[in-house]
Motif scaffolding. Sequence first.
Motif, mmCIF file in Angstrom:
data_model
loop_
_atom_site.group_PDB
_atom_site.id
_atom_site.type_symbol
_atom_site.label_atom_id
_atom_site.label_comp_id
_atom_site.label_asym_id
_atom_site.label_seq_id
_atom_site.Cartn_x
_atom_site.Cartn_y
_atom_site.Cartn_z
ATOM 1 N N ASN A 239 46.700 56.740 34.299
ATOM 2 C CA ASN A 239 46.376 56.474 35.657
ATOM 3 C C ASN A 239 47.525 56.431 36.290
ATOM 4 O OD1 ASN A 239 43.661 57.176 34.922
ATOM 5 N ND2 ASN A 239 42.962 55.295 34.956
ATOM 6 N N LYS A 240 48.082 55.464 35.669
ATOM 7 C CA LYS A 240 49.611 55.032 36.477
ATOM 8 C C LYS A 240 50.488 56.354 36.686
ATOM 9 C CE LYS A 240 53.445 51.703 36.296
ATOM 10 N NZ LYS A 240 53.882 50.670 35.455
ATOM 11 N N TYR A 241 50.601 56.993 35.740
ATOM 12 C CA TYR A 241 51.464 58.259 35.753
ATOM 13 C C TYR A 241 50.866 59.220 36.674
ATOM 14 C CZ TYR A 241 54.403 61.838 34.511
ATOM 15 O OH TYR A 241 55.816 63.059 34.584
ATOM 16 N N PHE A 242 49.639 59.575 37.015
ATOM 17 C CA PHE A 242 49.322 60.361 37.736
ATOM 18 C C PHE A 242 49.373 59.818 39.112
ATOM 19 C CE2 PHE A 242 45.469 61.961 34.685
ATOM 20 C CZ PHE A 242 46.453 62.703 34.075
ATOM 21 N N SER A 243 49.098 58.593 39.349
ATOM 22 C CA SER A 243 49.394 57.911 40.618
ATOM 23 C C SER A 243 50.804 58.177 41.205
ATOM 24 C CB SER A 243 48.847 56.625 40.998
ATOM 25 O OG SER A 243 47.597 56.713 40.352
ATOM 26 N N GLU A 244 51.726 57.792 40.262
ATOM 27 C CA GLU A 244 53.266 57.559 40.717
ATOM 28 C C GLU A 244 53.827 58.980 40.707
ATOM 29 O OE1 GLU A 244 54.992 54.784 38.025
ATOM 30 O OE2 GLU A 244 53.730 52.866 38.877
ATOM 31 N N ASN A 245 53.550 59.924 39.914
ATOM 32 C CA ASN A 245 54.357 60.930 39.559
ATOM 33 C C ASN A 245 53.663 62.233 40.009
ATOM 34 O OD1 ASN A 245 56.920 60.215 37.890
ATOM 35 N ND2 ASN A 245 54.923 58.983 37.173
ATOM 36 N N LEU A 246 52.299 62.093 40.061
ATOM 37 C CA LEU A 246 51.646 63.674 40.523
ATOM 38 C C LEU A 246 50.767 63.377 41.825
ATOM 39 C CD1 LEU A 246 50.036 64.785 37.155
ATOM 40 C CD2 LEU A 246 52.279 65.130 38.130
ATOM 41 N N SER A 247 51.056 62.503 42.611
ATOM 42 C CA SER A 247 50.494 61.874 44.021
ATOM 43 C C SER A 247 48.960 61.938 43.827
ATOM 44 C CB SER A 247 50.974 63.240 44.851
ATOM 45 O OG SER A 247 52.313 63.148 44.874
ATOM 46 N N LEU A 248 48.328 61.596 42.817
ATOM 47 C CA LEU A 248 46.930 61.234 42.760
ATOM 48 C C LEU A 248 46.448 60.377 43.784
ATOM 49 C CD1 LEU A 248 44.195 61.576 41.128
ATOM 50 C CD2 LEU A 248 44.969 59.566 39.726
ATOM 51 N N VAL A 249 45.525 60.799 44.590
ATOM 52 C CA VAL A 249 44.993 60.184 45.639
ATOM 53 C C VAL A 249 43.588 59.114 44.892
ATOM 54 C CG1 VAL A 249 43.670 60.065 47.843
ATOM 55 C CG2 VAL A 249 45.634 61.817 47.163
ATOM 56 N N LYS A 250 43.716 58.146 44.376
ATOM 57 C CA LYS A 250 42.687 57.386 43.612
ATOM 58 C C LYS A 250 41.534 57.003 44.721
ATOM 59 C CE LYS A 250 43.829 54.796 40.128
ATOM 60 N NZ LYS A 250 44.349 53.498 39.614
ATOM 61 N N PRO A 251 40.286 57.084 43.876
ATOM 62 C CA PRO A 251 39.170 56.438 44.706
ATOM 63 C C PRO A 251 39.187 55.100 44.653
ATOM 64 C CG PRO A 251 38.528 58.209 43.147
ATOM 65 C CD PRO A 251 40.052 57.837 42.707
ATOM 66 N N LYS A 252 38.829 54.478 46.011
ATOM 67 C CA LYS A 252 38.731 53.306 46.258
ATOM 68 C C LYS A 252 37.230 52.822 46.129
ATOM 69 C CE LYS A 252 42.324 53.457 49.565
ATOM 70 N NZ LYS A 252 42.799 53.143 51.173
ATOM 71 N N GLU A 253 36.995 51.546 45.259
ATOM 72 C CA GLU A 253 35.532 51.014 45.040
ATOM 73 C C GLU A 253 35.270 50.139 46.417
ATOM 74 O OE1 GLU A 253 33.430 50.806 41.000
ATOM 75 O OE2 GLU A 253 35.179 49.223 41.419
ATOM 76 N N VAL A 254 34.246 50.412 47.106
ATOM 77 C CA VAL A 254 33.763 49.450 48.127
ATOM 78 C C VAL A 254 32.586 48.741 47.977
ATOM 79 C CG1 VAL A 254 33.375 49.236 50.368
ATOM 80 C CG2 VAL A 254 35.020 51.248 49.862
ATOM 81 N N PHE A 255 32.678 47.579 48.038
ATOM 82 C CA PHE A 255 31.538 46.635 47.751
ATOM 83 C C PHE A 255 30.520 46.666 48.894
ATOM 84 C CE2 PHE A 255 29.615 42.431 48.424
ATOM 85 C CZ PHE A 255 28.998 42.187 46.953
ATOM 86 N N LEU A 256 29.276 46.769 48.643
ATOM 87 C CA LEU A 256 28.196 46.864 49.388
ATOM 88 C C LEU A 256 27.296 45.392 49.448
ATOM 89 C CD1 LEU A 256 26.792 50.487 49.198
ATOM 90 C CD2 LEU A 256 27.754 49.465 51.125
ATOM 91 N N GLY A 257 26.964 45.102 48.159
ATOM 92 C CA GLY A 257 26.292 43.915 47.965
ATOM 93 C C GLY A 257 25.670 43.572 46.819
#
Length: 665
Positions: free
Chosen positions: A187-205
């Motif tokens: 996951n780190k390589y995808f984000s740093e070298n392949l410009s992966l746009v990672k999903p963000k987890e958003v808390f609801l309740g």
Amino acid sequence: MYCCPRCKIKVKDVRKLINHLRHVHALSDGQDYTIICGQNLCQRTYHNFNSYARHLRRDHPDTQSLNTNFTETLPDLSPPSCSNADDCSETDMDISEDRTYNYEKCAAEFAAKMYSSSNCTLADVQRNMTCSKELLGRVLDRLQEKTVSVLNSHDMLCNDPDVQSLMEEFESGRNMFDGLDTTYKMNKYFSENLSLVKPKEVFLGYRSDTERKQGVLKQALIADKFQYISIIDTLRFLFENEQMQELCCQTNKSSDAKMSDYCDGIRFRDNEFYNKFPKALQIQLYFDDLETTNPLGSKTKVHKLGAVYFCLRNIPARFNSSLENFHLCLLFNSIDREVYGFNSIFKPLLEDLNILETRGVEVQIHGKNSLLHGTLCLFTADNLACHSVGGFLEGFSANRFCHICLVHKQNAQHIFNDDLVELRNRDNYSQHVEFNNPPLTSIKEDSCLNSLNFFHITENVCGDVMHDVLEGVGPLELKLMLRHFVYDEQLFTEDQLNSRIAGFDYGLNNMKSKPSAIIHLRTSENPIRQNASQMWCLLLFLPFLIGDFIDEGNKHWQLFLLLRQICDIILAPVATKGLAMLLKQLVIDHHTLFKSLYDRPLIPKHHFMTHYWRMMVYFGPLGKLWCMRFEGKHAPLKRQAQVVCNFINVSKTLAFKHQVLMLEG
């Protein structure tokens, strides 16, 4: 000598040509691409390198003439063009010389292709990388031993720079998976070298549930979360591509009076934002629910997900037919939508859209920093989803069931001209929200999308041809007409009809949409049982199938032909205001004839058709704005959910797999 089908550069042999396509044009067998050979004007097409290379060696063993006629392919906007193609077109280049090969990137692309596959889990990826690493290690160890032996036999010194460089290559190949052998590293390589746009987890309740700890089932508070893929980060990722920059800088606006896209409609022309920023992004949003489990099983609705996608109307329509250009931005459990509401789930998306409207986003366009603005110009969905997001009552038995006008359901049975009804607008919508009387107004709450500065649910929602006509009015009227022809007039039998459906030549382009047999026509409530593409194919070819049985003046047949004419106009790639006026009259004639032939009420989708002419004037050709391609985006998510079979946090799994798949596009 061979010539590249993309940039016309000349290379010596087939191997170097394939290497050139891989490294310069970023093509790989995992992509959906088409190569037109072009050697000596050859027009053969290929979808993978192996068959293309065999063709070159077999049919063009020694290509001397480089007269080419190349057609640009439409894969997914990703391949970069070869710069300075004119300068190097007459030069014999050795592509493989002096090129540093990135083994780790090659391994990362291999892992991304595997993980994004719909039939592969994360455990499968890890297992395959482990096996591949072991296999490569054995092969390279043996090759290195043989290489050292050969070098020693030729008295080559081990401290020679070339020999040391060769040994380093062996070591790099052996360790190519080291930076990817865990989920975290990958996951780190995808984000740093392949410009992966990672999903963000958003808390609801929190919700009360049970979980097993140390073998004991206990009550616990479980966090409800949803996945948000930032629309701003996605746009930055897209505009790293030079072809996307080029396409979005162009205009799709017609120079004549014809309407070929959204930008030719009245809504775009009168939009204050687009008058201020003519090249701003035109964002179309789509929302729908999808079932990730067996719809007839015990877990129905428990793991049902809501998905929101967007696409850019700025790029030509032929690119927007590709699923790679529909981008996921929200994925959530449908139960959470009922508990927390759209306001909580759409909040991060609306915040980003407000940033695009007010401040804009800085991106690189043609090597220069440019400020990119954009806004939500259009919202599309099926009728149920449209009512949900719009704040309307979700049942279509309400007195004022239409989200476009205020017609009463009894008046909708005889008023077919929407000039005679009051349309919903910003003013009466706000009054109905304040009035807070859903049984009377059919509005239960204000839509969260109305918080945007240049969008309103009564002005920027387009009807959907697929759900209204191809999955609603079309099957209903076809059932009634065929029942009349088979059992009342007895012009032909059900077996004759199915025999002709099965034996007709629909042509190469329509073979995948070949209609299915019509069974239990007399007794079944839904005997047609076609999907949308099959229904359109059946409407298109039915005159050739049964036209010889029917008299020209038959009223039931005239009703069908009116429906055919309506479909021809609403699915036309180009429209005019005159065509919209013709559509208005055809719908009036069609509905009037239907009421005279059948002793049954019109369905709500009949009424929605009365607004199509107006939508065509507002938004351009309706066939380019329908939900058909957005619906196709659900299929990979459904397949992946069934393969993974882990529903603890299925939205997170599917969102991440989708984003890895976007790296391929």
